[in-house]
Motif scaffolding. Structure first.
Motif, PDB file in Angstrom:
ATOM      1  N   GLU A  13       0.757  -1.020   0.098  1.00  0.00           N
ATOM      2  CA  GLU A  13       0.142   0.021  -0.134  1.00  0.00           C
ATOM      3  C   GLU A  13       0.836   1.454   0.354  1.00  0.00           C
ATOM      4  O   GLU A  13       0.494   2.163  -0.678  1.00  0.00           O
ATOM      5  CB  GLU A  13      -0.849  -0.001   1.284  1.00  0.00           C
ATOM      6  N   LEU A  14       1.842   1.341   0.749  1.00  0.00           N
ATOM      7  CA  LEU A  14       2.575   2.589   0.918  1.00  0.00           C
ATOM      8  C   LEU A  14       3.546   2.880  -0.332  1.00  0.00           C
ATOM      9  O   LEU A  14       3.822   3.962  -0.694  1.00  0.00           O
ATOM     10  CB  LEU A  14       3.522   2.430   2.168  1.00  0.00           C
ATOM     11  N   ARG A  15       4.004   1.712  -0.945  1.00  0.00           N
ATOM     12  CA  ARG A  15       4.715   1.936  -1.961  1.00  0.00           C
ATOM     13  C   ARG A  15       3.689   2.541  -3.172  1.00  0.00           C
ATOM     14  O   ARG A  15       4.368   3.483  -3.726  1.00  0.00           O
ATOM     15  CB  ARG A  15       5.102   0.452  -2.609  1.00  0.00           C
ATOM     16  N   TYR A  16       2.444   2.276  -3.313  1.00  0.00           N
ATOM     17  CA  TYR A  16       1.771   2.814  -4.325  1.00  0.00           C
ATOM     18  C   TYR A  16       1.344   4.364  -3.815  1.00  0.00           C
ATOM     19  O   TYR A  16       1.272   4.979  -4.503  1.00  0.00           O
ATOM     20  CB  TYR A  16       0.476   1.885  -4.466  1.00  0.00           C
ATOM     21  N   VAL A  20       1.894   8.020  -5.611  1.00  0.00           N
ATOM     22  CA  VAL A  20       1.061   9.238  -5.889  1.00  0.00           C
ATOM     23  C   VAL A  20       1.874  10.703  -5.402  1.00  0.00           C
ATOM     24  O   VAL A  20       1.596  11.805  -6.040  1.00  0.00           O
ATOM     25  CB  VAL A  20      -0.240   9.002  -4.909  1.00  0.00           C
ATOM     26  N   PHE A  21       2.603  10.531  -4.160  1.00  0.00           N
ATOM     27  CA  PHE A  21       3.159  11.706  -3.910  1.00  0.00           C
ATOM     28  C   PHE A  21       4.373  11.886  -4.795  1.00  0.00           C
ATOM     29  O   PHE A  21       4.381  13.171  -5.102  1.00  0.00           O
ATOM     30  CB  PHE A  21       3.746  11.383  -2.318  1.00  0.00           C
ATOM     31  N   ALA A  22       4.772  10.935  -5.520  1.00  0.00           N
ATOM     32  CA  ALA A  22       6.021  11.346  -6.339  1.00  0.00           C
ATOM     33  C   ALA A  22       5.033  12.102  -7.551  1.00  0.00           C
ATOM     34  O   ALA A  22       5.811  13.151  -8.167  1.00  0.00           O
ATOM     35  CB  ALA A  22       6.855  10.120  -7.071  1.00  0.00           C
ATOM     36  N   ASN A  23       4.183  11.739  -8.027  1.00  0.00           N
ATOM     37  CA  ASN A  23       3.450  12.177  -8.983  1.00  0.00           C
ATOM     38  C   ASN A  23       2.641  13.657  -8.808  1.00  0.00           C
ATOM     39  O   ASN A  23       2.544  14.517  -9.695  1.00  0.00           O
ATOM     40  CB  ASN A  23       2.416  11.407  -9.691  1.00  0.00           C
ATOM     41  N   ARG A  24       2.631  13.919  -7.654  1.00  0.00           N
ATOM     42  CA  ARG A  24       1.867  15.036  -7.345  1.00  0.00           C
ATOM     43  C   ARG A  24       0.801  15.538  -7.568  1.00  0.00           C
ATOM     44  O   ARG A  24       0.311  16.423  -8.004  1.00  0.00           O
ATOM     45  CB  ARG A  24       2.509  16.515  -7.282  1.00  0.00           C
ATOM     46  N   LYS A  25      -0.068  14.173  -7.953  1.00  0.00           N
ATOM     47  CA  LYS A  25      -1.551  14.474  -8.332  1.00  0.00           C
ATOM     48  C   LYS A  25      -2.343  13.688  -7.301  1.00  0.00           C
ATOM     49  O   LYS A  25      -2.250  12.485  -7.248  1.00  0.00           O
ATOM     50  CB  LYS A  25      -1.740  14.193  -9.678  1.00  0.00           C
ATOM     51  N   PHE A  26      -3.068  14.344  -6.420  1.00  0.00           N
ATOM     52  CA  PHE A  26      -3.672  13.821  -5.193  1.00  0.00           C
ATOM     53  C   PHE A  26      -5.207  13.500  -5.421  1.00  0.00           C
ATOM     54  O   PHE A  26      -5.754  12.644  -4.956  1.00  0.00           O
ATOM     55  CB  PHE A  26      -3.656  14.471  -4.055  1.00  0.00           C
ATOM     56  N   SER A  27      -5.852  14.438  -6.257  1.00  0.00           N
ATOM     57  CA  SER A  27      -7.069  14.375  -6.191  1.00  0.00           C
ATOM     58  C   SER A  27      -7.711  13.266  -7.286  1.00  0.00           C
ATOM     59  O   SER A  27      -6.847  12.448  -7.846  1.00  0.00           O
ATOM     60  CB  SER A  27      -7.937  15.833  -7.043  1.00  0.00           C
ATOM     61  N   THR A 238      -6.385   6.835  -1.825  1.00  0.00           N
ATOM     62  CA  THR A 238      -7.330   5.705  -1.657  1.00  0.00           C
ATOM     63  C   THR A 238      -7.373   4.773  -2.812  1.00  0.00           C
ATOM     64  O   THR A 238      -7.413   3.462  -2.360  1.00  0.00           O
ATOM     65  CB  THR A 238      -8.836   6.246  -1.367  1.00  0.00           C
ATOM     66  N   ALA A 239      -7.124   5.359  -3.905  1.00  0.00           N
ATOM     67  CA  ALA A 239      -7.100   4.462  -5.452  1.00  0.00           C
ATOM     68  C   ALA A 239      -5.704   3.579  -5.056  1.00  0.00           C
ATOM     69  O   ALA A 239      -5.863   2.429  -5.433  1.00  0.00           O
ATOM     70  CB  ALA A 239      -7.216   5.133  -6.344  1.00  0.00           C
ATOM     71  N   ALA A 240      -4.670   4.350  -4.752  1.00  0.00           N
ATOM     72  CA  ALA A 240      -3.730   3.667  -4.607  1.00  0.00           C
ATOM     73  C   ALA A 240      -3.275   2.450  -3.679  1.00  0.00           C
ATOM     74  O   ALA A 240      -3.106   1.244  -4.126  1.00  0.00           O
ATOM     75  CB  ALA A 240      -2.417   4.496  -4.280  1.00  0.00           C
ATOM     76  N   PHE A 241      -4.295   2.662  -2.455  1.00  0.00           N
ATOM     77  CA  PHE A 241      -4.236   1.582  -1.243  1.00  0.00           C
ATOM     78  C   PHE A 241      -5.169   0.636  -1.965  1.00  0.00           C
ATOM     79  O   PHE A 241      -4.649  -0.675  -1.845  1.00  0.00           O
ATOM     80  CB  PHE A 241      -5.113   2.431  -0.362  1.00  0.00           C
ATOM     81  N   LEU A 242      -6.131   0.852  -2.614  1.00  0.00           N
ATOM     82  CA  LEU A 242      -7.194  -0.245  -3.251  1.00  0.00           C
ATOM     83  C   LEU A 242      -6.269  -1.132  -4.303  1.00  0.00           C
ATOM     84  O   LEU A 242      -6.460  -2.205  -4.291  1.00  0.00           O
ATOM     85  CB  LEU A 242      -8.315   0.366  -3.854  1.00  0.00           C
ATOM     86  N   TYR A 243      -5.597  -0.368  -5.037  1.00  0.00           N
ATOM     87  CA  TYR A 243      -4.723  -1.078  -6.063  1.00  0.00           C
ATOM     88  C   TYR A 243      -3.878  -1.885  -5.663  1.00  0.00           C
ATOM     89  O   TYR A 243      -3.713  -3.397  -6.205  1.00  0.00           O
ATOM     90  CB  TYR A 243      -4.050  -0.106  -7.159  1.00  0.00           C
ATOM     91  N   ALA A 244      -3.346  -1.764  -4.535  1.00  0.00           N
ATOM     92  CA  ALA A 244      -2.371  -2.748  -3.792  1.00  0.00           C
ATOM     93  C   ALA A 244      -3.020  -3.815  -3.455  1.00  0.00           C
ATOM     94  O   ALA A 244      -2.696  -5.070  -3.586  1.00  0.00           O
ATOM     95  CB  ALA A 244      -1.565  -1.903  -2.542  1.00  0.00           C
ATOM     96  N   GLN A 245      -4.249  -3.630  -2.729  1.00  0.00           N
ATOM     97  CA  GLN A 245      -5.079  -4.841  -2.511  1.00  0.00           C
ATOM     98  C   GLN A 245      -5.560  -5.675  -3.636  1.00  0.00           C
ATOM     99  O   GLN A 245      -5.493  -6.984  -3.473  1.00  0.00           O
ATOM    100  CB  GLN A 245      -6.336  -4.314  -1.589  1.00  0.00           C
ATOM    101  N   LEU A 246      -5.804  -4.966  -4.626  1.00  0.00           N
ATOM    102  CA  LEU A 246      -6.288  -5.732  -5.838  1.00  0.00           C
ATOM    103  C   LEU A 246      -5.234  -6.673  -6.283  1.00  0.00           C
ATOM    104  O   LEU A 246      -5.394  -7.760  -6.991  1.00  0.00           O
ATOM    105  CB  LEU A 246      -6.950  -4.807  -6.863  1.00  0.00           C
ATOM    106  N   GLN A 247      -4.095  -6.284  -6.330  1.00  0.00           N
ATOM    107  CA  GLN A 247      -2.852  -6.933  -6.906  1.00  0.00           C
ATOM    108  C   GLN A 247      -2.793  -8.460  -6.208  1.00  0.00           C
ATOM    109  O   GLN A 247      -1.947  -9.308  -6.680  1.00  0.00           O
ATOM    110  CB  GLN A 247      -1.506  -6.368  -6.624  1.00  0.00           C
ATOM    111  N   HIS A 248      -3.387  -8.512  -4.878  1.00  0.00           N
ATOM    112  CA  HIS A 248      -3.298  -9.512  -3.999  1.00  0.00           C
ATOM    113  C   HIS A 248      -4.584 -10.180  -3.659  1.00  0.00           C
ATOM    114  O   HIS A 248      -4.931 -11.068  -2.807  1.00  0.00           O
ATOM    115  CB  HIS A 248      -2.692  -9.260  -2.579  1.00  0.00           C
TER     116      HIS A 248
END
Ligand code: PLP
Length: 378
Positions: A13-16, A20-27, A238-248
């Motif tokens: 989760e934190l990696r994804y 998001v932080f690296a891309n600086r687009k949070f919305s 939230t989407a990044a968090f969810l994406y990590a879960q979907l991978q598993h």
């Protein structure tokens, strides 16, 4: 203490979220939102998926999309969470509560035809515990009368009916990724739009009533306010968090399905199926290891069992209180008895269930229940 629930963490989760932080687009509606939506569309062949902040949000969108107007009637099971109902009350609907089946908590499909009137606009079905409702029967009734079917599939990720994924059968469906569900992003959900006639309006409602989605695809040259809408999309964190879960997802599901079977085998071996009701899985349905529950004889027996398990360091949870008897609704209910919903209200008890639950803990739980029913000598 064995907890009742423990949200699963994949470790990615934190990696994804860092991406998001690296891309600086949070919305919302960024790269991770699109990845999650595509994941569901590809894996389950859902026609259109929109990420939402909750399943409640997805159901509110469904209520708007179903065109609910004040006075329209909506049929909903009484044994469910308030979010299956509030979205329709908010649009002025008259809610007509249906009973559960005798052998499991899903909506009793055979009782629906008698509840339909010329004002019936929608039927909301809830796949309790990821076990499918009788969708062939429900869809046939709805089709004959031109009624929209909305699947509250909050608990039903990766569960199937006759080989079809739940959420792909009704005109609309809503899933939840709250902490208490199989996969989570803290809070989160999706709206699934299966009816092609509702897709473009769903995008507009999601985009706060504007045609921004069509604009981003180059279909119109500017975007503007074209309909009602609201803010339903989650942020990219939230989407990044969810994406990590979907991978598993496959790994999470394998664990949960294993735990479910393990409970079921242990209960049957102890002869507990003669003392309590165990989950009933109808033919042609493939559940998803969402919950495991027992159904006690009555409220007193359940209270005593909760106390016994608590003293043995085991946390359990009852579930819904029939909504037709709730303080908010009881004055509006038409007086019909809904005995099965009331029985599950009083008698159903959920046992600890989370991907990291250990087999020795399951053993301890089953033994403690067997002890309560004096079955340990067997
Ligand atoms: C969890 C749940 C909801 C609500 O989901 P949120 O994502 O918390 O809004 C709605 N209906 C049912 C049946 C649920 O189990």
């Amino acid at each position: 203490m064995i907890p009742f629930n423990l949200p699963y963490i994949t470790g990615e989760e934190l990696r994804y979220i860092n991406e998001v932080f690296a891309n600086r687009k949070f919305s919302g509606d960024g790269a991770f939102t699109k990845k999650c939506q595509e994941y569901f569309q590809e894996r389950y062949k859902f026609r259109k998926v929109l990420l939402t902040s909750s399943c409640t949000d997805a159901l509110e969108m469904s209520s708007i999309l179903a065109g609910i107007q004040p006075g329209d009637e909506v049929i909903i099971p009484s044994y469910t969470f308030v979010s299956s109902v509030n979205p329709f009350i908010l649009r002025g609907a008259k809610v007509v509560f249906a009973d559960s089946n005798e052998d499991e908590p899903n909506i009793a499909a055979d009782t629906i035809a008698a509840l339909i009137t010329p004002k019936t606009k929608a039927i909301v079905v809830v796949h309790y515990g990821g076990i499918a409702c009788d969708m062939d029967k429900l869809m046939a009734i709805a089709e004959k009368k031109g009624i929209i079917v909305i699947e509250d599939a909050a608990q039903a990720i990766d569960a199937y009916y006759k080989g079809r994924p739940l959420g792909s059968i009704g005109h609309l469906a809503a899933f939840s990724f709250h902490d208490t569900k199989n996969i989570s992003s803290g809070e989160g959900g999706i709206l699934v739009v299966n009816d092609p006639a509702l897709v473009s309006r769903a995008e507009i409602i999601w985009e706060k009533g504007t045609n921004r989605s069509a604009f981003l695809r180059g279909e119109v040259d500017k975007y503007t306010w074209v309909d009602v809408g609201s803010s339903f999309l989650p942020s990219e964190m939230t989407a990044a968090f969810l994406y990590a879960q979907l991978q598993h997802l496959d790994e999470i599901q394998a664990k949960r399905n294993q735990l479910w079977s393990c409970y079921h085998t242990k209960f049957t071996r102890k002869g507990l199926d003669t003392k309590v009701g165990l989950p009933f899985v109808p033919e042609h349905t493939a559940p998803n290891g969402h919950v495991y529950y027992v159904v006690c004889k009555d409220l007193d027996e359940r209270s005593a069992l909760i106390g016994h398990l608590q003293r043995n360091g085991i946390k359990t949870a009852s579930h819904y209180l029939s909504l037709h008897k709730s303080p908010f609704f009881k004055g509006q209910h038409d007086g019909r008895e809904l005995p099965n919903a009331d029985r599950f209200t009083d008698c159903l008890l959920r046992l600890p269930f989370y991907a990291e639950l250990k087999e020795q803990d399951q053993e301890k739980i089953v033994n403690a229940i067997a002890e309560f029913y004096n079955l340990n000598a067997r």
